[in-house]
Design an enzyme around this catalytic site. Structure first.
Site, PDB file in Angstrom:
ATOM      1  N   GLY A 154      -5.821  -7.913   4.421  1.00 43.78           N
ATOM      2  CA  GLY A 154      -4.376  -8.106   4.403  1.00 43.78           C
ATOM      3  C   GLY A 154      -3.639  -6.790   4.226  1.00 43.78           C
ATOM      4  O   GLY A 154      -4.221  -5.700   4.278  1.00 43.78           O
ATOM      5  N   CYS A 155      -2.327  -6.899   3.989  1.00 38.57           N
ATOM      6  CA  CYS A 155      -1.486  -5.700   3.989  1.00 38.57           C
ATOM      7  C   CYS A 155      -1.778  -4.751   2.834  1.00 38.57           C
ATOM      8  O   CYS A 155      -1.997  -3.547   3.043  1.00 38.57           O
ATOM      9  CB  CYS A 155      -0.014  -6.090   4.013  1.00 38.57           C
ATOM     10  SG  CYS A 155       0.507  -7.221   2.701  1.00 38.57           S
ATOM     11  N   TYR A 156      -1.804  -5.238   1.593  1.00 36.03           N
ATOM     12  CA  TYR A 156      -2.080  -4.349   0.461  1.00 36.03           C
ATOM     13  C   TYR A 156      -3.486  -3.739   0.541  1.00 36.03           C
ATOM     14  O   TYR A 156      -3.645  -2.534   0.351  1.00 36.03           O
ATOM     15  CB  TYR A 156      -1.905  -5.097  -0.860  1.00 36.03           C
ATOM     16  CG  TYR A 156      -0.473  -5.274  -1.301  1.00 36.03           C
ATOM     17  CD1 TYR A 156       0.391  -4.188  -1.423  1.00 36.03           C
ATOM     18  CD2 TYR A 156       0.018  -6.534  -1.631  1.00 36.03           C
ATOM     19  CE1 TYR A 156       1.700  -4.348  -1.838  1.00 36.03           C
ATOM     20  CE2 TYR A 156       1.331  -6.708  -2.058  1.00 36.03           C
ATOM     21  CZ  TYR A 156       2.174  -5.614  -2.160  1.00 36.03           C
ATOM     22  OH  TYR A 156       3.467  -5.777  -2.586  1.00 36.03           O
TER      23      TYR A 156
ATOM     24  N   THR B   4      -5.240  -3.133   3.159  1.00 41.66           N
ATOM     25  CA  THR B   4      -5.324  -2.196   4.276  1.00 41.66           C
ATOM     26  C   THR B   4      -4.734  -0.842   3.911  1.00 41.66           C
ATOM     27  O   THR B   4      -5.382   0.196   4.062  1.00 41.66           O
ATOM     28  CB  THR B   4      -4.609  -2.777   5.512  1.00 41.66           C
ATOM     29  OG1 THR B   4      -5.304  -3.961   5.930  1.00 41.66           O
ATOM     30  CG2 THR B   4      -4.581  -1.780   6.657  1.00 41.66           C
ATOM     31  N   ALA B   5      -3.495  -0.822   3.435  1.00 45.70           N
ATOM     32  CA  ALA B   5      -2.847   0.450   3.111  1.00 45.70           C
ATOM     33  C   ALA B   5      -3.588   1.183   1.996  1.00 45.70           C
ATOM     34  O   ALA B   5      -3.784   2.404   2.061  1.00 45.70           O
ATOM     35  CB  ALA B   5      -1.391   0.210   2.707  1.00 45.70           C
TER      36      ALA B   5
END
Length: 200
Positions: free
Chosen positions: A5-7, A9-10
Site C-alpha cells: 500500500g501507500c505508506y 511503498t514510500a
C-alpha cells in the site's frame, strides 16, 4: 495478487537500499514519520477528513498501532523495531515518508556515497528517481503519476535520513496494482503508466 500500500511503498523505497547495504544498526529502532493527503483515507466521509476539520490542520493518527506497521517491518526486516507514525495533511493527494535510520557501528558513508548507492539500487526501476545530494522529494512532483522520488542524507548524529514521495492514489494504489500486473504478465513495468492523471 496483492502489492504494498501507500505508506509501506514510500517508506520502503526510502529505507531499503541503506538497510540492505548493511549501513543500518541491526538492533536499534528505526523511526518513520509519514504524511498523507486526505484521499489516503478513502472515499467514505468521516469527521476527520471533512473539509472543515482537515483544512488548515495536521494530525498524527494510529500512533503506535497503525495497521501498516507489520507490513513495513516485514518488507524491511525490522520486526519489532519500527516506530511508524502516520499523519493526515490537507492535501488532495500525495504522501511523503521520512525515515530516520541509525548507522551501524563503523559505518560512515557520505551523503554522496549514499546517493550513488541508491542510484545503483534503483538503476532497473524506471519509476523511481533518486534525487541529487541536498535535494529532497516533493509530493507535487509526483502527483498524478506512478512515479516515486527518493532522497537520502547523512545526519551528523550518526543517522541516515531517507525520504520518499509518491502519489498515494498512483504509486500507492491503483497505478502500483497495474505495475505489478505488468510484471506478472511480462510487460514493461511502465506499460500504461507514463501518462499524468488530472490531479483530484
Amino acid at each position: 495478487m496483492g502489492c504494498a500500500g501507500c505508506y509501506p511503498t514510500a517508506t520502503s523505497l526510502a529505507a531499503a537500499p541503506a538497510i540492505r547495504a548493511g549501513f543500518v544498526d541491526a538492533a536499534a529502532p528505526v523511526v518513520a514519520d509519514a504524511v498523507s493527503g486526505v484521499t489516503g483515507a478513502g472515499k467514505k466521509a468521516t469527521e476527520r477528513t471533512h473539509f472543515c476539520f482537515a483544512n488548515e490542520n495536521m494530525e498524527a493518527y494510529g500512533v503506535g498501532t497503525h495497521r501498516h506497521t507489520p507490513e513495513i517491518e516485514q518488507i524491511l526486516g525490522l520486526q519489532g523495531r519500527l516506530v511508524f507514525t502516520p499523519h493526515l495533511a490537507p492535501l488532495n493527494r500525495g504522501l511523503l515518508s521520512t525515515v530516520t535510520l541509525p548507522l551501524a557501528l563503523g559505518a560512515a558513508p557520505s551523503t554522496e556515497e549514499l546517493v550513488a548507492l541508491y542510484r545503483d539500487f534503483y538503476a532497473a526501476s524506471p519509476l523511481v528517481s533518486v534525487m541529487d545530494a541536498g535535494v529532497q522529494p516533493r509530493t507535487a512532483s509526483v502527483a498524478g503519476t506512478c512515479r516515486a522520488q527518493v532522497g537520502v542524507a547523512v545526519h551528523p548524529a550518526g543517522l541516515i535520513v531517507a525520504t520518499g514521495a509518491i502519489d498515494n492514489l498512483g504509486k500507492g494504489a491503483a497505478g502500483q496494482g497495474v505495475q505489478c500486473a505488468n510484471i506478472v504478465f511480462g510487460l514493461p513495468e511502465t506499460c500504461g503508466l507514463e501518462e499524468i492523471a488530472n490531479p483530484v
